[in-house]
Write a protein that holds these residues in place. Structure first.
Motif, PDB file in Angstrom:
ATOM      1  N   ASN A   5      81.116  85.777 -66.680  1.00  0.00           N
ATOM      2  CA  ASN A   5      80.864  84.655 -67.654  1.00  0.00           C
ATOM      3  C   ASN A   5      81.471  84.824 -68.939  1.00  0.00           C
ATOM      4  O   ASN A   5      81.126  84.122 -69.913  1.00  0.00           O
ATOM      5  CB  ASN A   5      79.191  84.955 -67.748  1.00  0.00           C
ATOM      6  N   SER A   6      82.416  85.929 -69.081  1.00  0.00           N
ATOM      7  CA  SER A   6      83.061  86.128 -70.277  1.00  0.00           C
ATOM      8  C   SER A   6      84.257  85.087 -70.335  1.00  0.00           C
ATOM      9  O   SER A   6      85.019  85.027 -69.326  1.00  0.00           O
ATOM     10  CB  SER A   6      83.518  87.467 -70.572  1.00  0.00           C
ATOM     11  N   ILE A   7      84.744  84.538 -71.522  1.00  0.00           N
ATOM     12  CA  ILE A   7      85.918  83.780 -71.569  1.00  0.00           C
ATOM     13  C   ILE A   7      86.686  84.175 -72.748  1.00  0.00           C
ATOM     14  O   ILE A   7      86.228  84.469 -73.656  1.00  0.00           O
ATOM     15  CB  ILE A   7      85.222  82.232 -71.977  1.00  0.00           C
ATOM     16  N   VAL A   8      88.088  84.231 -72.457  1.00  0.00           N
ATOM     17  CA  VAL A   8      88.976  84.636 -73.427  1.00  0.00           C
ATOM     18  C   VAL A   8      90.055  83.735 -73.458  1.00  0.00           C
ATOM     19  O   VAL A   8      90.808  83.164 -72.312  1.00  0.00           O
ATOM     20  CB  VAL A   8      89.637  85.943 -72.841  1.00  0.00           C
ATOM     21  N   LEU A  24      80.800  92.847 -76.186  1.00  0.00           N
ATOM     22  CA  LEU A  24      80.204  91.631 -75.986  1.00  0.00           C
ATOM     23  C   LEU A  24      79.014  91.851 -75.051  1.00  0.00           C
ATOM     24  O   LEU A  24      79.046  92.714 -74.065  1.00  0.00           O
ATOM     25  CB  LEU A  24      81.351  90.770 -75.233  1.00  0.00           C
ATOM     26  N   ARG A  25      78.129  90.843 -75.347  1.00  0.00           N
ATOM     27  CA  ARG A  25      76.793  90.878 -74.436  1.00  0.00           C
ATOM     28  C   ARG A  25      77.304  90.602 -72.841  1.00  0.00           C
ATOM     29  O   ARG A  25      78.294  89.831 -72.687  1.00  0.00           O
ATOM     30  CB  ARG A  25      75.974  89.634 -74.944  1.00  0.00           C
ATOM     31  N   GLN A  26      76.577  91.065 -72.093  1.00  0.00           N
ATOM     32  CA  GLN A  26      77.088  90.839 -70.386  1.00  0.00           C
ATOM     33  C   GLN A  26      76.049  89.737 -69.992  1.00  0.00           C
ATOM     34  O   GLN A  26      74.862  89.471 -70.545  1.00  0.00           O
ATOM     35  CB  GLN A  26      76.684  92.083 -69.955  1.00  0.00           C
ATOM     36  N   ARG A  27      76.318  89.445 -68.686  1.00  0.00           N
ATOM     37  CA  ARG A  27      75.435  88.512 -67.858  1.00  0.00           C
ATOM     38  C   ARG A  27      74.999  87.122 -68.829  1.00  0.00           C
ATOM     39  O   ARG A  27      74.174  86.506 -68.307  1.00  0.00           O
ATOM     40  CB  ARG A  27      74.032  89.207 -67.298  1.00  0.00           C
ATOM     41  N   LYS A  28      76.014  86.550 -69.520  1.00  0.00           N
ATOM     42  CA  LYS A  28      75.627  85.304 -70.104  1.00  0.00           C
ATOM     43  C   LYS A  28      77.022  84.811 -70.823  1.00  0.00           C
ATOM     44  O   LYS A  28      78.071  85.786 -70.792  1.00  0.00           O
ATOM     45  CB  LYS A  28      74.534  85.526 -71.310  1.00  0.00           C
ATOM     46  N   LYS A  29      77.170  83.698 -71.267  1.00  0.00           N
ATOM     47  CA  LYS A  29      78.392  82.936 -71.825  1.00  0.00           C
ATOM     48  C   LYS A  29      78.735  83.864 -73.032  1.00  0.00           C
ATOM     49  O   LYS A  29      77.847  84.021 -73.949  1.00  0.00           O
ATOM     50  CB  LYS A  29      78.225  81.655 -72.155  1.00  0.00           C
ATOM     51  N   THR A  30      79.799  84.489 -73.093  1.00  0.00           N
ATOM     52  CA  THR A  30      80.291  85.111 -74.229  1.00  0.00           C
ATOM     53  C   THR A  30      81.919  84.721 -74.305  1.00  0.00           C
ATOM     54  O   THR A  30      82.347  84.168 -73.282  1.00  0.00           O
ATOM     55  CB  THR A  30      80.414  86.618 -74.194  1.00  0.00           C
ATOM     56  N   MET A  31      82.539  84.871 -75.447  1.00  0.00           N
ATOM     57  CA  MET A  31      84.017  84.382 -75.838  1.00  0.00           C
ATOM     58  C   MET A  31      84.564  85.181 -76.717  1.00  0.00           C
ATOM     59  O   MET A  31      84.043  85.558 -77.838  1.00  0.00           O
ATOM     60  CB  MET A  31      84.120  82.815 -76.294  1.00  0.00           C
ATOM     61  N   PHE A  32      86.126  85.532 -76.379  1.00  0.00           N
ATOM     62  CA  PHE A  32      87.096  86.066 -77.515  1.00  0.00           C
ATOM     63  C   PHE A  32      88.054  84.985 -77.477  1.00  0.00           C
ATOM     64  O   PHE A  32      88.464  84.513 -76.546  1.00  0.00           O
ATOM     65  CB  PHE A  32      87.554  87.360 -76.861  1.00  0.00           C
ATOM     66  N   ALA A  33      88.257  84.273 -78.710  1.00  0.00           N
ATOM     67  CA  ALA A  33      89.047  83.518 -78.835  1.00  0.00           C
ATOM     68  C   ALA A  33      90.235  83.711 -80.256  1.00  0.00           C
ATOM     69  O   ALA A  33      89.705  84.270 -81.181  1.00  0.00           O
ATOM     70  CB  ALA A  33      88.332  82.197 -79.188  1.00  0.00           C
ATOM     71  N   ALA A  34      91.301  83.622 -80.275  1.00  0.00           N
ATOM     72  CA  ALA A  34      92.210  83.810 -81.108  1.00  0.00           C
ATOM     73  C   ALA A  34      93.054  82.555 -81.380  1.00  0.00           C
ATOM     74  O   ALA A  34      93.373  81.693 -80.430  1.00  0.00           O
ATOM     75  CB  ALA A  34      93.241  84.948 -80.530  1.00  0.00           C
ATOM     76  N   LEU A  35      93.399  82.415 -82.786  1.00  0.00           N
ATOM     77  CA  LEU A  35      94.212  81.367 -83.018  1.00  0.00           C
ATOM     78  C   LEU A  35      95.649  81.386 -82.331  1.00  0.00           C
ATOM     79  O   LEU A  35      96.434  82.274 -82.772  1.00  0.00           O
ATOM     80  CB  LEU A  35      94.231  80.938 -84.605  1.00  0.00           C
ATOM     81  N   SER A  36      96.175  80.541 -81.751  1.00  0.00           N
ATOM     82  CA  SER A  36      97.580  80.378 -81.309  1.00  0.00           C
ATOM     83  C   SER A  36      98.003  79.181 -81.926  1.00  0.00           C
ATOM     84  O   SER A  36      97.878  78.907 -83.099  1.00  0.00           O
ATOM     85  CB  SER A  36      97.786  80.356 -79.846  1.00  0.00           C
ATOM     86  N   ALA A  37      99.163  78.439 -81.448  1.00  0.00           N
ATOM     87  CA  ALA A  37      99.688  77.460 -81.897  1.00  0.00           C
ATOM     88  C   ALA A  37     100.704  76.631 -80.541  1.00  0.00           C
ATOM     89  O   ALA A  37     100.956  77.227 -79.664  1.00  0.00           O
ATOM     90  CB  ALA A  37     100.702  77.632 -82.754  1.00  0.00           C
ATOM     91  N   ARG A  38     100.656  75.256 -80.701  1.00  0.00           N
ATOM     92  CA  ARG A  38     101.436  74.317 -79.769  1.00  0.00           C
ATOM     93  C   ARG A  38     102.902  75.268 -79.563  1.00  0.00           C
ATOM     94  O   ARG A  38     103.293  75.075 -78.583  1.00  0.00           O
ATOM     95  CB  ARG A  38     101.322  72.992 -80.235  1.00  0.00           C
ATOM     96  N   VAL A  39     103.437  75.363 -80.759  1.00  0.00           N
ATOM     97  CA  VAL A  39     104.709  75.919 -80.666  1.00  0.00           C
ATOM     98  C   VAL A  39     105.177  77.473 -79.876  1.00  0.00           C
ATOM     99  O   VAL A  39     106.031  77.659 -79.468  1.00  0.00           O
ATOM    100  CB  VAL A  39     105.307  76.306 -82.090  1.00  0.00           C
ATOM    101  N   GLY A  40     103.847  77.943 -79.203  1.00  0.00           N
ATOM    102  CA  GLY A  40     103.886  79.237 -78.711  1.00  0.00           C
ATOM    103  C   GLY A  40     104.241  78.863 -77.219  1.00  0.00           C
ATOM    104  O   GLY A  40     104.352  79.573 -76.189  1.00  0.00           O
ATOM    105  N   SER A  41     103.998  77.305 -76.886  1.00  0.00           N
ATOM    106  CA  SER A  41     104.144  76.910 -75.458  1.00  0.00           C
ATOM    107  C   SER A  41     105.808  76.842 -75.299  1.00  0.00           C
ATOM    108  O   SER A  41     106.491  76.193 -75.991  1.00  0.00           O
ATOM    109  CB  SER A  41     103.621  75.412 -75.380  1.00  0.00           C
ATOM    110  N   ILE A  42     106.308  77.590 -74.223  1.00  0.00           N
ATOM    111  CA  ILE A  42     107.777  77.456 -74.073  1.00  0.00           C
ATOM    112  C   ILE A  42     108.270  76.147 -73.481  1.00  0.00           C
ATOM    113  O   ILE A  42     109.338  75.410 -73.919  1.00  0.00           O
ATOM    114  CB  ILE A  42     108.252  78.283 -72.791  1.00  0.00           C
TER     115      ILE A  42
END
Length: 377
Positions: A184-187, A131-149
């Motif tokens: 600035n990185s979002i996961v 990922l690039r540094q010093r600016k907005k970056t993001m790692f996003a993975a598909l989850s699901a509402r059923v993963g909420s306890i």
């Protein structure tokens, strides 16, 4: 106009799971986005991609060597957005979501965890350094509402629920580490809604028509969410409409566990003292002293916090209070505000609620005793 304006120009994107229903829709939209310069599409089977910016590369989400090679295939190019859009719920007759505990099979459970939790975590391991540094970056993975306890009221689907809950926890943990290195990185994890794909096809007969999205609809919704999320959202699970989905119920029983500390004139702060270490408790109490050499860590600090709370929440986010750091606003009403905070001393992980309110001690205690973290009904 680009769908990802918050990322700036010349955006480089990696999509893992490009041959799936949602992954294919993302690739179609991103390949046509004027802000996207390069699109790396990864999947087990080759897929046709539109546009000159898109290139296909092989990946097996269950094989770390394959994931490492996929990350290396991007060369020296820095990435802005990594999307993991893979997942499994069923596979033929040998892997089906359980309706009862007697149907739980260890091999099936391991297979679901490998694809839905371990795979995305390994993608993060090898792709986050790209990922690039010093600016907005993001790692996003598909989850699901059923993963909420806390949202589990029906039971069933044990393997799938467990795998998504594990993914949510992994992403939360990864987000904390990534945030220390790159603020600035979002996961995050994302809930796409109920989408008309092969994964959900056998289970959508009773889904209302307006609640069943096409892959393109889901991609459009999620891209809007991705563009709007910021560093303060890192570690969270967000639905297709941008709402936060909580992982687990965390009641704050303030009447028994908390102390009310004086804050300036006619103002009290209700803070969970039991979830503070002894040094944290000393730091909080020292903030009520008359001397104010350091307004956010020693005497008078709470008065500063109360004034900031009265003018807006943005200035409070990131402030430290004892062993906790304020991460956002939970709710407000009248002249009171309740803020979410997280432990920062490394002893254990827990979210707590901090309430700033006017009035007497008894009023603050009564209101505080009813506080709950959001999403708990």
């Amino acid at each position: 106009m680009s769908r990802l304006t918050s990322f700036g120009n010349n955006i480089n994107v990696a999509v893992i799971g490009a041959s799936g229903g949602i992954g294919g829709a993302f690739c179609e939209v991103l390949a046509a986005d004027p802000g996207v310069t390069r699109l790396f599409a990864f999947s087990r089977r080759e897929t046709t991609l539109p546009g000159e910016a898109a290139t296909w590369h092989a990946i097996d989400i269950t094989d770390e060597g394959s994931i490492e090679a996929a990350a290396a295939s991007t060369g020296d190019l820095e990435l802005d957005l990594v999307l993991v859009l893979t997942g499994i719920l069923h596979r033929g007759d040998d892997l089906r979501p359980e309706r009862r505990l007697s149907e739980l099979d260890p091999a099936s459970l391991a297979a679901v965890l490998a694809i839905n939790a371990t795979g995305p975590a390994l993608v993060a391991k090898h792709f986050l350094p790209k990922l690039r540094q010093r600016k907005k970056t993001m790692f996003a993975a598909l989850s699901a509402r059923v993963g909420s306890i806390s949202d589990n009221r029906l039971g069933g689907w044990a393997s799938y629920r467990a795998s998504k809950a594990a993914l949510n926890q992994l992403v939360k943990t990864i987000a904390i580490e990534q945030g220390r290195r790159h603020p600035n990185s979002i996961v995050v994890t994302l809930h796409p809604g109920t989408v008309d794909t092969r994964l959900s096809k056998p289970f959508t007969d009773s889904t209302p028509e307006d609640k069943l999205f096409s892959p393109r609809q889901s991609a459009d919704y999620l891209l809007k969410v991705i563009d709007e999320l910021g560093p303060a959202d890192s570690g969270g699970l967000f639905a297709w409409d941008g709402s936060r989905i909580e992982f687990q119920r965390l009641p704050i029983r303030i009447r028994r566990l908390c102390s009310v500390l004086p804050v300036a004139q006619n103002c009290n702060l209700v803070v969970d003292m039991q979830n503070q270490s002894r040094s944290g408790q000393r730091k909080i109490r020292s903030m009520t002293n008359d001397n104010n050499n350091d307004p956010l860590s020693t005497g008078g600090g709470l008065e500063v916090l109360s004034r900031l709370a009265a003018t807006g929440t943005d200035k409070l986010v990131g402030r430290e209070l004892g062993d906790c750091r304020i991460t956002g606003l939970i709710a407000e009403g009248g002249m009171s505000r309740v803020f979410r905070a997280e432990r920062i001393d490394g002893s254990f992980e827990r979210d707590v609620a901090i309430k700033i309110s006017p009035g007497s001690d008894s009023e603050s205690m009564e209101l505080g005793s009813q506080a709950r973290l959001p999403g708990e009904g």
